[in-house]
Design an enzyme around this catalytic site. Structure first.
Site, short mmCIF file in Angstrom:
data_model
loop_
_atom_site.label_atom_id
_atom_site.label_comp_id
_atom_site.label_asym_id
_atom_site.label_seq_id
_atom_site.Cartn_x
_atom_site.Cartn_y
_atom_site.Cartn_z
N HIS A 176 9.29 -3.19 3.50
CA HIS A 176 8.88 -3.39 2.10
C HIS A 176 10.10 -3.69 1.23
CE1 HIS A 176 5.64 -0.46 3.45
NE2 HIS A 176 4.91 -1.46 2.97
N GLU A 207 11.90 -0.02 5.25
CA GLU A 207 12.88 -1.10 5.05
C GLU A 207 12.20 -2.47 4.98
OE1 GLU A 207 16.13 -2.85 4.02
OE2 GLU A 207 15.97 -0.67 4.03
N MET A 242 0.85 -1.19 0.00
CA MET A 242 0.00 0.00 0.00
C MET A 242 0.89 1.25 0.00
SD MET A 242 -3.43 -1.01 1.99
CE MET A 242 -2.93 -0.69 3.66
N GLN A 280 -10.30 -2.75 2.42
CA GLN A 280 -9.80 -3.39 3.64
C GLN A 280 -9.80 -2.43 4.84
OE1 GLN A 280 -5.90 -4.17 1.60
NE2 GLN A 280 -5.05 -3.83 3.62
#
Ligand code: PAF
Length: 270
Positions: free
Chosen positions: A28, A26, A21, A52
């Site tokens: 990701h 770090e 998203m 969500q």
């Protein structure tokens, strides 16, 4: 995106997908590096998925910085950043949801009852659009990973599911885009989550049972200045059913703790 993916596959190339998203940290980047090693083409999706988020949740204030994300992605390097618009993913005619029955109602699903059906729906859409051979998700969202793995198996999707280890701040707090909402004091206080889980691991090694470990966790969080425990649960990783005893290799200890309005999650797999 789908046309590009199908063309790459025709050439015999392997595609990896890291769904995100955005607002990269770090955590990701480590998933992207893992995915990079496993395929020829690395696709990262960058989409704040509205289905969500509950009606009272933080969709509007969810942090975004697309330019910065692009710069960070270049360093991996990411081949394609797929950043669709809301109206492309959810046109007004949209009506179909996919749900892993029951599994979205426990743990985080107790307070976020529609969250996981939003996650499974968007991830299935992303899989159909990006056509990945392999997809990498973080273990920080352990329930999400287990639910998605169940969906892949139940629906016979030809996608290899890989879980990437949790990346932590220097003080042990699991990296999350939501850490940005914490004040400095809350951030320091929140280091208790990881410290508590580490101590819980030692207690389990020493033979403590679930009741003793649960009691220790509840007490440890209650002694913080800002932390309010939302839940701590001991469940099977293969069924998400509550456990009465620690089952080695199959236990997930998952917890969520509020620091002010910010809800942080972490877990321990034993
Ligand atoms: O983990 C996330 O960031 C999201 O839940 C995901 C998997 C990208 C789906 O929107």
């Amino acid at each position: 995106m789908q046309k590009a993916a199908l063309a790459e596959k025709k050439k015999g190339r392997r595609i990896a997908l890291v769904p995100t998203m955005g607002f990269f940290h770090e955590g990701h980047l480590s998933l992207m590096r893992e995915a990079r090693r496993r395929a020829d083409i690395l696709v990262v999706s960058n989409f704040v998925n509205p289905t969500q988020f509950g009606p009272k949740e933080d969709l509007a204030r969810y942090p975004r910085d697309f330019k910065r994300d692009c710069k960070l992605a270049e360093q991996i390097p990411v081949d394609i950043m797929f950043a669709p618009r809301n109206e492309d993913m959810y046109p007004t005619s949209f009506r179909t949801f996919v749900e892993v029955e029951g599994w979205g109602k426990v743990l985080c699903g107790m307070t976020r009852p529609t969250h996981f059906r939003g996650v499974t729906t968007i991830v299935l859409k992303l899989f159909n659009i990006v056509q990945p051979d392999v997809a990498v998700f973080g273990w920080k969202d352990a329930q999400q990973f287990l639910i998605l793995r169940r969906m892949v198996e139940d629906l016979n999707l030809p996608v290899e599911m890989v879980g990437g280890e949790i990346v932590r701040e220097k003080n042990g707090l699991a990296m999350s885009s939501r850490n940005k909402y914490l004040t400095n004091e809350e951030f320091e206080d929140a280091s208790v989550i990881n410290k508590t889980l580490k101590k819980a691991f030692v207690l389990i090694k020493e033979g403590a049972d679930i009741d003793a470990v649960r009691h220790f966790i509840i007490k440890s969080i209650s002694q913080t200045k800002y932390g309010k425990l939302d839940y701590v649960d001991f469940v099977s990783r293969s069924t998400l059913e509550p456990l009465e005893q620690i089952k080695k290799g199959d236990t997930l200890i998952a917890l969520a703790v509020f620091f002010g309005k910010t809800r942080l999650i972490d877990n321990l797999r034993v």
